[in-house]
Design an enzyme around this catalytic site. Structure first.
Site, short mmCIF file in Angstrom:
data_model
loop_
_atom_site.label_atom_id
_atom_site.label_comp_id
_atom_site.label_asym_id
_atom_site.label_seq_id
_atom_site.Cartn_x
_atom_site.Cartn_y
_atom_site.Cartn_z
N LEU A 1 -4.39 -5.28 -4.26
CA LEU A 1 -3.25 -4.36 -4.27
C LEU A 1 -1.99 -4.98 -3.67
O LEU A 1 -1.98 -5.45 -2.53
CB LEU A 1 -3.62 -3.09 -3.48
CG LEU A 1 -2.54 -2.00 -3.42
CD1 LEU A 1 -2.23 -1.45 -4.80
CD2 LEU A 1 -2.95 -0.90 -2.47
N ASP A 2 -0.90 -4.94 -4.44
CA ASP A 2 0.43 -5.40 -3.98
C ASP A 2 0.41 -6.84 -3.47
O ASP A 2 1.24 -7.23 -2.65
CB ASP A 2 0.97 -4.48 -2.87
CG ASP A 2 1.20 -3.06 -3.37
OD1 ASP A 2 1.47 -2.90 -4.58
OD2 ASP A 2 1.09 -2.11 -2.58
N ALA A 3 -0.51 -7.62 -3.97
CA ALA A 3 -0.63 -8.99 -3.49
C ALA A 3 -0.42 -10.02 -4.59
O ALA A 3 -0.62 -11.21 -4.39
CB ALA A 3 -2.00 -9.20 -2.84
N GLY B 1 0.80 -1.22 0.00
CA GLY B 1 0.00 0.00 0.00
C GLY B 1 0.83 1.26 0.00
O GLY B 1 1.98 1.26 -0.43
#
Lengths: 291, 291, 291, 291
Positions: free
Chosen positions: B234-236, B208
């Site tokens: 997100l960002d995963a 994040g």
């Protein structure tokens, strides 16, 4: 690739090198799968410059249709036409290791932990030293400890005594855990690619004596350690593993010695593990590490 | 394994995944060698826990007896019984890349160098940004630059415009070179496993916004960067590459931002290289990197 | 310690070395605080073996009661009794840098980014090369580019022409950004500790020509790069910064060259930054880095 | 900065923090040099954001004109006007350490080596465990070993027993060498910033249970370890040291566990060394490490 630590299954590992040509992987994998072997790990490498092929393959013997004692003979039929040099290992063979030490204990502690904890499938058959300093530590762990004093004049006799011990203890390979003596070409010839040394520099920098003093004198910003198979030429054998640590102007020679120990013990232990897992192939004084 | 930089030869690469069973490597390598293909690189992996087999094999097409346009159809006969998912790539196919940027230029410079110097076999077809800041830099290198402003309210329209540009420029994959906008699930669905992001933390820490501020607040001794394929969350997405840099109490947030840029650009470029060389297989939101 | 990137305040920095004795830090800090200076950073080091004292101190000039043009003269009264060698720098002095290049662009791109983005407070006054290859890149960024061809026979004339350019462009220090020519002792004597080179090995290993070829031949598991001040002896000057990258048997010489570039550019840029921030003191052919 | 390993000289070390203002360094160093003390190491740091000043200074007591038992009282006169929080340590004070272990021995072996070899000036007064597994190892090294079983229901009683042991053995600080139990806020309050834990992840990623399993599940390319002072919140105390190791898709959870141990033991030992050398200052749940 790293073999798993605790392999309940029985596996065979082939290490192969030969001139590169078409059909090598197919021939080997067909040999395995045709007899109902399940490949656990396979890795290969081609040195395009030298035109040499290298391969490591490990397979489950559970339902393999060739009895283990017959595998070598049967594989010979594959190996010969391809002019393969090869080794066959079974996962239930526990090699016997001798450790040579002098007065520094950090690598020995590290090895003792890995042995005791079951991290390594190895028998530490004997510790040999030119000093009595670590006999107590060896006794604590119930490992035979033999002192063979070495002086410039008595080196041949000392090495003869060491070789006799290695024979007595049925040693498969030797680990020089900061053993500060130079090994003769004759001694090395008895254990080619089976004597693992740790040198306290990132080779080829600072081969030979007092590498930390020389690193300090040169003002390097990085120190290192290198584990290699011992050959006739000092600190010039095939490198198995290296690693480094940052230092700076505040670090005295004593600081480099202290910090370096942490690199030395890890680098040596990683090299021994590669050797134990049959992950190393030597050629042209270099190593292929199937990791 | 790294493919050589400048391959004068024409090669084919197969990327395969399927349920693990006996005979997979033998079947594929036999297909290649039977038709006189010379294997240049072969790597395989078995996820024993998931019972999935992964393989990457690259072979020289010089004397391969199947014409390249017929290889896929012929391989289908091997692939089907093993339930393989597979991709076939040829080394002379130059993919078309779009770069998304915002206001930070470090990753873009790094990519431009690799493109200009011939380190990467890729066409940079277009640079897309929500800001005009880098239009000059793009112009210097003769690369089309398109500004698509993005605001909270206009996101769907902006993404539609971006997707139209990707189609117009016939884009194969997208690199988010510190593009600071969140991509919608809909956008991602057009380029699954073909959008590469760089996030400025060692994920999963500090996913994040403002990771360096949070790293500074937590007093970490290490910062990092992670390159991953973008997914809906997100960002995963599946991590392709990560690296780190040491920091200490003297480093302000601004220092972390500055030092982190050097990690970000290298990590992103290594990830893009893996993608370009077809060294990445995705499964279970993780990657197998054949390097 | 790293000075902050964007210092709105005006500061002075003293770099001091002298024989070690009691009261040195007290004398210097008293000088600053007595005149109402606020210390921003202070670092010192004693080489106990050589009995030498080193110090870097940076203080805010905002309310300092000595006018900047008088500081040097006033500090002389402190410095003389302690036999100090010292330098005084002000944060608003922007040094003028010349970059020497040959045919490889990776370090130049990296430097151009840092200059353009404002990461470095430096003027790139001129790029000098023995080849025309990078004139386009220089032109893109509006930096004067001068070609001075160098051959074995014309070296003295070439260096004379280079020195004339350095004078013409009022150069403070020189960065050899993979400039592949050996610099003469005479040339070096004009810019002592002001010529920064990047050598593509972890010195002292592989000094001289073709380090990656030799690293590959030796079978090392780690490659590196070293940035140092140029002295009369090739690749033997005081090391400012070093870093490394892991490699393995799969890496060809070309792979080492490619991977090494990423280390080279970061190591060179870190060294240049230390120099720009007046964080480097040289003694005994070694560096103290106040970072 | 690292204090030298074997200091034959007797030195004093001051650790100071206070609101930042002019004249702090001058006041402290003047105190030392005015009484004929020779500064061996001095390091300071200003947190500009928080306006806090930190300092560590170590000086030779050889010819210091204030008797050691009077130094604290005399320094009080300097400290009070500046509102300093400070500690005074002498190099001949050997702290008494307790080690808490569960069933994993790698950190314990590493600590035992450092103790036995004289690398650390520390007394290992007692080893406390919730399991009897390591009593043999403790006995080998002649260190008292106490088993305090812990269950969910008996935690308060167990901690009371542990605290009694710490008192009985006159413990200065506690090292949790992979002690797998959560420590209560009450327990922590008895040894604030004097309980050092090693957590097997790069915090803040994977705080809490089973970090290697979660790292494997997320598909990270890097694992790490973090040593921190224990606070009431689990794995959230001030980080003293961190380090990492690369992993890849071939590594099973068991491989991560094994590889991680090498990082854990080094990170913990570095943190303990910083603590022993009085190189750590804690503020705002972060650490200043004067190294």
């Amino acid at each position: 690739m790293d073999a798993p630590d605790l392999t309940p299954l029985l596996s065979a590992t082939l290490l192969i090198s030969c001139p590169d040509r078409k059909g090598l992987v197919a021939a080997v994998t067909d040999f395995i799968s045709r007899h109902n072997g399940n490949i656990l790990h396979l890795d290969q490498h081609v040195d395009a410059q030298e035109n040499v092929f290298f391969m490591r393959v490990e397979w489950d013997l559970a339902n393999f249709q060739i009895p283990r004692e017959a595998i070598a003979a049967r594989f010979e039929a594959i190996a010969t036409p391809f002019e393969m040099t090869w080794q066959l290992h079974f996962s239930d063979q526990i090699p016997r290791m001798a450790i040579f030490v002098s007065k520094e204990a950090h690598c020995l502690y590290d090895i003792l932990y890995r042995h005791q904890s079951g991290e390594w499938a190895v028998d530490i058959a004997v510790i040999i030293s030119n000093h009595p300093d670590m006999s107590d530590l060896a006794a604590k762990f119930g490992i035979p400890y033999r002192v063979v004093p070495v002086s410039k004049d008595t080196k041949p006799e000392a090495e003869a005594a060491q070789l006799a011990l290695l024979e007595e203890f049925k040693i498969d390979f030797v680990v020089l855990a900061r053993y500060m003596q130079i090994i003769s070409e004759n001694f090395v010839s008895h254990y080619p690619n089976r004597i693992i040394n740790i040198h306290h520099s990132f080779l080829p920098a600072f081969a030979g004596a007092k590498p930390y003093h020389r690193a300090h004198g040169r003002g390097v910003k990085i120190i290192g350690a290198s584990s290699h198979y011992v050959t006739a030429e000092l600190d010039a054998g095939p490198i198995i593993e290296q690693d480094i640590m940052r230092v700076n102007h505040r670090d005295s020679v004593e600081d480099l010695v202290r910090k370096g120990k942490d690199v030395e013990k890890l680098v040596l232990s990683r090299a021994v593990r590669y050797h134990l897992n049959h992950q190393v192939l030597v050629y042209n004084n270099k190593t292929v590490i199937f990791a």
